[in-house]
Design a protein around this motif. Structure first.
Motif, PDB file in Angstrom:
ATOM      1  N   PRO A 120      76.551  76.252 128.361  1.00 16.53           N
ATOM      2  CA  PRO A 120      77.081  76.803 127.111  1.00 16.53           C
ATOM      3  C   PRO A 120      78.606  76.699 126.998  1.00 16.53           C
ATOM      4  CG  PRO A 120      76.456  78.564 128.608  1.00 16.53           C
ATOM      5  CD  PRO A 120      75.983  77.287 129.230  1.00 16.53           C
ATOM      6  N   VAL A 121      79.033  76.458 125.761  1.00 18.10           N
ATOM      7  CA  VAL A 121      80.481  76.340 125.496  1.00 18.10           C
ATOM      8  C   VAL A 121      80.843  77.250 124.319  1.00 18.10           C
ATOM      9  CG1 VAL A 121      82.371  74.763 124.885  1.00 18.10           C
ATOM     10  CG2 VAL A 121      80.435  73.912 126.224  1.00 18.10           C
ATOM     11  N   ASP A 147      74.572  89.505 124.008  1.00 16.90           N
ATOM     12  CA  ASP A 147      74.065  90.661 123.269  1.00 16.90           C
ATOM     13  C   ASP A 147      72.876  90.210 122.417  1.00 16.90           C
ATOM     14  OD1 ASP A 147      74.822  93.549 122.131  1.00 16.90           O
ATOM     15  OD2 ASP A 147      74.170  92.267 120.477  1.00 16.90           O
ATOM     16  N   VAL A 158      83.825  80.670 118.089  1.00 18.64           N
ATOM     17  CA  VAL A 158      82.712  79.830 117.648  1.00 18.64           C
ATOM     18  C   VAL A 158      81.676  79.697 118.767  1.00 18.64           C
ATOM     19  CG1 VAL A 158      82.037  77.594 116.696  1.00 18.64           C
ATOM     20  CG2 VAL A 158      84.299  78.540 116.160  1.00 18.64           C
ATOM     21  N   TYR A 159      80.483  80.182 118.472  1.00 23.13           N
ATOM     22  CA  TYR A 159      79.332  80.039 119.369  1.00 23.13           C
ATOM     23  C   TYR A 159      78.597  78.751 118.975  1.00 23.13           C
ATOM     24  CZ  TYR A 159      79.584  85.078 120.588  1.00 23.13           C
ATOM     25  OH  TYR A 159      79.963  86.327 121.040  1.00 23.13           O
ATOM     26  N   MET A 160      77.946  78.124 119.941  1.00 23.77           N
ATOM     27  CA  MET A 160      77.090  76.948 119.685  1.00 23.77           C
ATOM     28  C   MET A 160      77.843  75.874 118.881  1.00 23.77           C
ATOM     29  SD  MET A 160      73.658  79.050 118.653  1.00 23.77           S
ATOM     30  CE  MET A 160      74.557  80.362 117.841  1.00 23.77           C
ATOM     31  N   ASN A 201      80.377  77.845 130.584  1.00 21.05           N
ATOM     32  CA  ASN A 201      79.779  78.692 131.627  1.00 21.05           C
ATOM     33  C   ASN A 201      80.696  79.852 132.020  1.00 21.05           C
ATOM     34  OD1 ASN A 201      77.327  77.204 132.069  1.00 21.05           O
ATOM     35  ND2 ASN A 201      78.583  75.628 133.044  1.00 21.05           N
ATOM     36  N   GLY A 202      81.330  80.441 131.021  1.00 21.20           N
ATOM     37  CA  GLY A 202      82.270  81.531 131.286  1.00 21.20           C
ATOM     38  C   GLY A 202      81.653  82.656 132.098  1.00 21.20           C
ATOM     39  N   GLY A 219      70.538  86.359 126.736  1.00 19.14           N
ATOM     40  CA  GLY A 219      71.926  86.164 127.148  1.00 19.14           C
ATOM     41  C   GLY A 219      72.857  86.931 126.221  1.00 19.14           C
ATOM     42  N   THR A 264      78.714  90.359 124.893  1.00 18.20           N
ATOM     43  CA  THR A 264      78.539  89.059 124.258  1.00 18.20           C
ATOM     44  C   THR A 264      79.494  88.026 124.878  1.00 18.20           C
ATOM     45  OG1 THR A 264      78.361  87.982 122.114  1.00 18.20           O
ATOM     46  CG2 THR A 264      80.164  89.546 122.352  1.00 18.20           C
ATOM     47  N   ALA A 265      79.141  86.743 124.706  1.00 19.66           N
ATOM     48  CA  ALA A 265      79.941  85.679 125.333  1.00 19.66           C
ATOM     49  C   ALA A 265      81.420  85.780 124.934  1.00 19.66           C
ATOM     50  CB  ALA A 265      79.381  84.321 124.945  1.00 19.66           C
ATOM     51  N   VAL A 307      85.571  77.398 126.528  1.00 21.68           N
ATOM     52  CA  VAL A 307      85.109  78.006 127.778  1.00 21.68           C
ATOM     53  C   VAL A 307      83.676  77.553 128.032  1.00 21.68           C
ATOM     54  CG1 VAL A 307      84.925  80.139 129.094  1.00 21.68           C
ATOM     55  CG2 VAL A 307      86.399  80.053 127.079  1.00 21.68           C
ATOM     56  N   ILE A 349      73.772  89.449 118.692  1.00 18.05           N
ATOM     57  CA  ILE A 349      74.812  88.486 118.294  1.00 18.05           C
ATOM     58  C   ILE A 349      74.234  87.098 118.540  1.00 18.05           C
ATOM     59  CG2 ILE A 349      77.154  87.593 118.694  1.00 18.05           C
ATOM     60  CD1 ILE A 349      77.621  90.346 117.918  1.00 18.05           C
ATOM     61  N   PHE A 350      73.890  86.403 117.477  1.00 16.39           N
ATOM     62  CA  PHE A 350      73.304  85.061 117.545  1.00 16.39           C
ATOM     63  C   PHE A 350      72.181  84.983 118.581  1.00 16.39           C
ATOM     64  CE2 PHE A 350      77.884  84.138 116.414  1.00 16.39           C
ATOM     65  CZ  PHE A 350      77.635  84.047 115.061  1.00 16.39           C
ATOM     66  N   CYS A 408      83.882  85.961 127.996  1.00 17.35           N
ATOM     67  CA  CYS A 408      84.752  84.797 128.243  1.00 17.35           C
ATOM     68  C   CYS A 408      86.207  85.175 128.017  1.00 17.35           C
ATOM     69  CB  CYS A 408      84.373  83.627 127.336  1.00 17.35           C
ATOM     70  SG  CYS A 408      82.740  82.960 127.695  1.00 17.35           S
ATOM     71  N   LEU A 438      69.564  81.265 129.011  1.00 19.87           N
ATOM     72  CA  LEU A 438      70.899  81.595 129.516  1.00 19.87           C
ATOM     73  C   LEU A 438      70.919  82.797 130.460  1.00 19.87           C
ATOM     74  CD1 LEU A 438      73.217  80.917 126.410  1.00 19.87           C
ATOM     75  CD2 LEU A 438      72.919  79.530 128.456  1.00 19.87           C
TER      76      LEU A 438
HETATM   77  C1  LIG Z   1      72.184  81.297 121.114  1.00 18.06           C
HETATM   78  S1  LIG Z   1      73.848  81.799 121.399  1.00 18.06           S
HETATM   79  C2  LIG Z   1      73.529  83.325 122.191  1.00 18.06           C
HETATM   80  C3  LIG Z   1      74.714  84.240 122.207  1.00 18.06           C
HETATM   81  C4  LIG Z   1      74.449  85.530 122.953  1.00 18.06           C
HETATM   82  N1  LIG Z   1      73.461  86.340 122.298  1.00 18.06           N
HETATM   83  C5  LIG Z   1      75.738  86.330 123.145  1.00 18.06           C
HETATM   84  O1  LIG Z   1      75.859  87.426 122.591  1.00 18.06           O
HETATM   85  O2  LIG Z   1      76.621  85.827 123.862  1.00 18.06           O
HETATM   86  C6  LIG Z   1      74.329  80.751 122.724  1.00 18.06           C
HETATM   87  C7  LIG Z   1      75.804  80.416 122.674  1.00 18.06           C
HETATM   88  O3  LIG Z   1      76.563  81.488 123.238  1.00 18.06           O
HETATM   89  C8  LIG Z   1      77.696  80.978 123.883  1.00 18.06           C
HETATM   90  N2  LIG Z   1      77.646  81.372 125.310  1.00 18.06           N
HETATM   91  C9  LIG Z   1      76.729  82.155 125.883  1.00 18.06           C
HETATM   92  N3  LIG Z   1      77.031  82.368 127.181  1.00 18.06           N
HETATM   93  C10 LIG Z   1      78.165  81.681 127.425  1.00 18.06           C
HETATM   94  C11 LIG Z   1      78.973  81.483 128.578  1.00 18.06           C
HETATM   95  N4  LIG Z   1      78.676  82.052 129.738  1.00 18.06           N
HETATM   96  N5  LIG Z   1      80.081  80.695 128.470  1.00 18.06           N
HETATM   97  C12 LIG Z   1      80.388  80.118 127.293  1.00 18.06           C
HETATM   98  N6  LIG Z   1      79.666  80.271 126.167  1.00 18.06           N
HETATM   99  C13 LIG Z   1      78.578  81.047 126.236  1.00 18.06           C
HETATM  100  C14 LIG Z   1      77.673  79.464 123.707  1.00 18.06           C
HETATM  101  O4  LIG Z   1      78.427  79.151 122.560  1.00 18.06           O
HETATM  102  C15 LIG Z   1      76.206  79.208 123.495  1.00 18.06           C
HETATM  103  O5  LIG Z   1      75.993  77.998 122.797  1.00 18.06           O
END
Ligand SMILES: C[S@@+](CC[C@H](N)C(=O)[O-])C[C@H]1O[C@@H](n2cnc3c(N)ncnc32)[C@H](O)[C@@H]1O
Length: 261
Positions: free
Chosen positions: A230-231, A93, A172-174, A202-203, A91, A121-122, A200, A96-97, A126, A40
């Motif tokens: 990513p969503v 933080d 909700v991530y992922m 590709n926020g 990607g 973080t996303a 969201v 965070i996940f 977003c 990412l």
């Molecule tokens: C493995 S997690 C990593 C999260 C990352 N460490 C963070 O703090 O944003 C990946 C998930 O983050 C979210 N994500 C990351 N970037 C994004 C973006 N630009 N737009 C939407 N969702 C995003 C999505 O839910 C994606 O499936």
């Protein structure tokens, strides 16, 4: 350049927009010997590294992990031991996940120096891009970040009763594959089916897309949207503020007002 002692910087690259990098992250990227990066992390951010820096992709995709986590752990330990300045770029933080904590444990166990540099973080990125406050007096007194995907595709095991709180925003991530189950369980545990939900995609990037719908309507909407990349889902009353504050594009706004009317 070879340093006396190698050090690994676990750096958050933010949600996509290079302008959302922290100054510290930028300085580290610009002075790295080696950049080990995830899927990412955008090309624009990688371009900020010196021409001579070694770039190593260890990008993961859902259901597809080209470099297993234990190999990534070994790799960063090995490079740092060679006296290199390693930027482990993730990607959002790293904590965070992002599995940054697992890498930090590995580095600690091997006596390798490391530093953690937070990223936006996303959820934060977003939410700001769509003018959606995650908390708001009278609408949400708290916010919870959740993963919508469990290890080895196991069933989601959450305290659904606790999550179905109309005064808390859920991010909700992922969650793309499991949004039907998440929606169904939250409704079954008492959260109103008309609760607004923002998806969201590709926020913060030029490819950003979004949907504003309801808890009961979102699974079908996401299905037909054909999102790529990513969503993130923002569930809760605050999601409606994106429309009020002008955070949605005209098309999304029109569809949303029809659904939420
Ligand atoms: C493995 S997690 C990593 C999260 C990352 N460490 C963070 O703090 O944003 C990946 C998930 O983050 C979210 N994500 C990351 N970037 C994004 C973006 N630009 N737009 C939407 N969702 C995003 C999505 O839910 C994606 O499936």
């Amino acid at each position: 350049m070879k340093h006396q002692d190698g050090c690994v910087y676990l750096v958050g690259a933010g949600p996509g927009d290079p302008d959302l990098l922290t100054v510290k992250a930028l300085k580290l990227i610009q002075s790295a010997d080696v950049i080990v990066y995830d899927r990412l992390v955008s090309a624009e951010i990688l371009d900020l590294a010196p021409a001579g820096a070694t770039r190593i992709s260890v990008g993961k995709q859902p259901q597809h992990h080209p470099v297993p986590q234990d190999e990534i752990n070994e790799l960063i330990v090995k490079i740092a031991r060679n006296g290199r300045k390693v930027v482990r770029l993730k990607g959002g933080d790293p904590f965070i996940f992002g599995r940054g904590s697992e890498e930090a444990i590995e580095l600690t166990d091997h006596g390798v120096r490391f530093e953690v540099v937070p990223g936006i973080t996303a959820a934060q990125g977003c939410a700001a891009a769509l003018r959606t406050p995650l908390t708001h007096r009278g609408l949400a007194g708290g916010v919870r970040y959740l993963t919508g995907h469990c290890r080895q595709d196991r069933e989601l095991d959450f305290d659904w009763q606790g999550l179905a709180d109309p005064d808390t925003t859920l991010v909700v991530y992922m969650g793309r594959a499991n949004i039907p189950e998440i929606s169904e369980k939250l409704i079954a545990h008492g959260l109103c089916g008309n609760t607004p939900v923002l998806a969201v995609n590709n926020g913060t990037t030029p490819q950003a897309r979004q949907i504003l719908s309801t808890l009961k309507g979102m699974p079908e909407q996401v299905d037909t949207a054909g999102f790529e990349g990513p969503v993130l889902f923002i569930i809760g009353k605050v999601a409606n503020l994106s429309a009020k504050l002008g955070g949605l594009n005209a098309e999304t706004s029109e569809i949303a007002s029809a659904i939420l009317a």
